[in-house]
Design a protein around this motif. Structure first.
Motif, PDB file in Angstrom:
ATOM      1  N   GLN A 243      18.959  -5.808 -66.104  1.00 18.53           N
ATOM      2  CA  GLN A 243      18.498  -4.534 -65.569  1.00 18.53           C
ATOM      3  C   GLN A 243      19.589  -3.833 -64.764  1.00 18.53           C
ATOM      4  O   GLN A 243      20.294  -4.465 -63.969  1.00 18.53           O
ATOM      5  CB  GLN A 243      17.255  -4.739 -64.693  1.00 18.53           C
ATOM      6  N   ILE A 244      19.694  -2.522 -65.004  1.00 19.11           N
ATOM      7  CA  ILE A 244      20.670  -1.682 -64.305  1.00 19.11           C
ATOM      8  C   ILE A 244      19.904  -0.745 -63.368  1.00 19.11           C
ATOM      9  O   ILE A 244      18.954  -0.097 -63.784  1.00 19.11           O
ATOM     10  CB  ILE A 244      21.490  -0.852 -65.322  1.00 19.11           C
ATOM     11  N   PRO A 245      20.254  -0.691 -62.082  1.00 17.07           N
ATOM     12  CA  PRO A 245      21.395  -1.330 -61.414  1.00 17.07           C
ATOM     13  C   PRO A 245      21.043  -2.637 -60.696  1.00 17.07           C
ATOM     14  O   PRO A 245      21.886  -3.169 -59.966  1.00 17.07           O
ATOM     15  CB  PRO A 245      21.807  -0.268 -60.403  1.00 17.07           C
ATOM     16  N   ARG A 246      19.799  -3.147 -60.869  1.00 19.19           N
ATOM     17  CA  ARG A 246      19.400  -4.335 -60.101  1.00 19.19           C
ATOM     18  C   ARG A 246      20.319  -5.522 -60.384  1.00 19.19           C
ATOM     19  O   ARG A 246      20.795  -6.195 -59.457  1.00 19.19           O
ATOM     20  CB  ARG A 246      17.956  -4.736 -60.434  1.00 19.19           C
ATOM     21  N   ASP A 247      20.586  -5.792 -61.677  1.00 21.77           N
ATOM     22  CA  ASP A 247      21.404  -6.941 -62.065  1.00 21.77           C
ATOM     23  C   ASP A 247      22.857  -6.579 -62.331  1.00 21.77           C
ATOM     24  O   ASP A 247      23.727  -7.451 -62.307  1.00 21.77           O
ATOM     25  CB  ASP A 247      20.823  -7.587 -63.330  1.00 21.77           C
ATOM     26  N   LEU A 248      23.092  -5.314 -62.628  1.00 23.51           N
ATOM     27  CA  LEU A 248      24.442  -4.887 -63.002  1.00 23.51           C
ATOM     28  C   LEU A 248      24.628  -3.414 -62.666  1.00 23.51           C
ATOM     29  O   LEU A 248      23.804  -2.585 -63.034  1.00 23.51           O
ATOM     30  CB  LEU A 248      24.662  -5.093 -64.508  1.00 23.51           C
TER      31      LEU A 248
END
Length: 336
Positions: free
Chosen positions: A265-270
């Motif tokens: 998930q963007i921006p949570r993980d990347l």
């Protein structure tokens, strides 16, 4: 086809008077001018642009040379330049090539044979060496987006790509990211505009006593498919980055597609940041954070610079445009 002689007969004046009215020259009374213009309108007169260009010694056509128009960045520049050139009384002839030096020489010679009044070359298309090898002393040329070519015998226009890369790095670092990946398009010939962006990122990292991890660098083409392919390689590594800087938006969008398929998930993980600010980046999910190249400003400055060079062939002006951050929703704080 209606001629000035038809207008002269209808208005009861000489052909010379009609010519003076239509060209805005000579001393003609306001009443006569109004009568001639009315007759020209009623007879649906259209000027012979070919004859006019021969008289003026100009074609009214400007050439644009790009490596391709597959990238929306170049398509958006073309649209802006075409509109601005038309307002200045010129039309645009677009030429693209990506097949090597020989093709580049043929392209440029073809433009010269078509007697364009001047050419704007986006430097990834045709090298300075190719241009200098051709005998085109009277062809006004503007060189765009290639700072490394300084000193250059032609007027130049470029963005501060180094500062843009630095802004991208500072944005990610200020959000707590330290494990930063890179997607770029340096290639075998080393495109300066991408090299400068990478150097800017490295400068930002150096301020934090950090360096780029070679395992987190992927080099490819400036398109979505290449970005997606490189994104898969980058994001499936055991120690994947928390943020990635792609040195153009097309690669960034490809990376985002890879992340979606990998359930990252963007921006949570990347966090993802691009470079160019093409319009489609505003419609990705989430909207892309990018380093903005103001296309309207670029087009305006390039057209004005070329028109000035046409009128003043000895000019060698150089213009540097600033890079700015356009924050979308594809970047966020690093969650430990």
């Amino acid at each position: 086809m209606t001629t000035i002689y038809d207008i002269a007969r209808a208005a009861g004046v000489t052909a010379t008077t009609v010519s003076n009215v239509l060209s805005g020259k000579g001393s003609v009374s306001s009443a006569t001018r109004a009568r001639v213009m009315q007759c020209a309108e009623e007879l649906k007169y259209s000027p012979n642009l070919v004859a006019r260009s021969l008289i003026k010694g100009r074609t009214g056509v400007l050439g644009l040379v790009f490596p391709s128009i597959d990238n929306p960045f170049y398509a958006e520049i073309t649209a802006a330049m075409e509109r601005l050139a038309y307002q200045a009384g010129f039309r645009i002839f677009v030429s693209t090539f990506s097949n090597g030096d020989q093709t580049g020489q043929k392209m440029l010679k073809d433009l010269a044979l078509r007697r364009v009044d001047g050419v704007i070359i986006f430097s990834a298309a045709i090298s300075l060496e190719i241009i200098q090898s051709l005998s085109l002393p009277h062809l006004p040329i503007i060189y765009c987006l290639e700072e490394e070519m300084q000193p250059c015998p032609f007027p130049t226009l470029f963005y501060d790509f180094f500062q843009g890369g630095k802004l991208a790095g500072e944005h990610l670092l200020s959000s707590g990211h330290r494990h930063i990946g890179l997607l770029t398009d340096i290639g075998d010939q080393g495109q300066y505009c991408h090299i400068a962006r990478v150097k800017g990122l490295q400068a930002a990292l150096a301020a934090y006593n950090l360096t780029l991890d070679s395992r987190l660098i992927k080099n490819g083409r400036s398109d979505v498919e290449a970005g997606k392919s490189a994104g898969y390689e980058l994001l499936t590594q055991p120690d994947r980055p928390s943020a990635v800087f792609a040195t153009n938006d097309m690669m960034a969008i490809g990376l985002m597609a890879a992340a979606w398929e990998l359930n990252i998930q963007i921006p949570r993980d990347l966090s993802v940041i691009g470079f160019d600010s093409i319009s489609i980046g505003r419609y990705t999910t989430p909207p892309l954070t990018t380093i903005k190249i103001d296309i309207e400003m670029l087009a305006t400055e390039a057209i004005n610079l070329l028109l000035h060079h046409i009128d003043h062939p000895s000019s060698s002006q150089s213009i540097v445009l600033p890079a700015t951050l356009l924050e979308g929703a594809s970047t966020g704080p690093h969650l430990l």
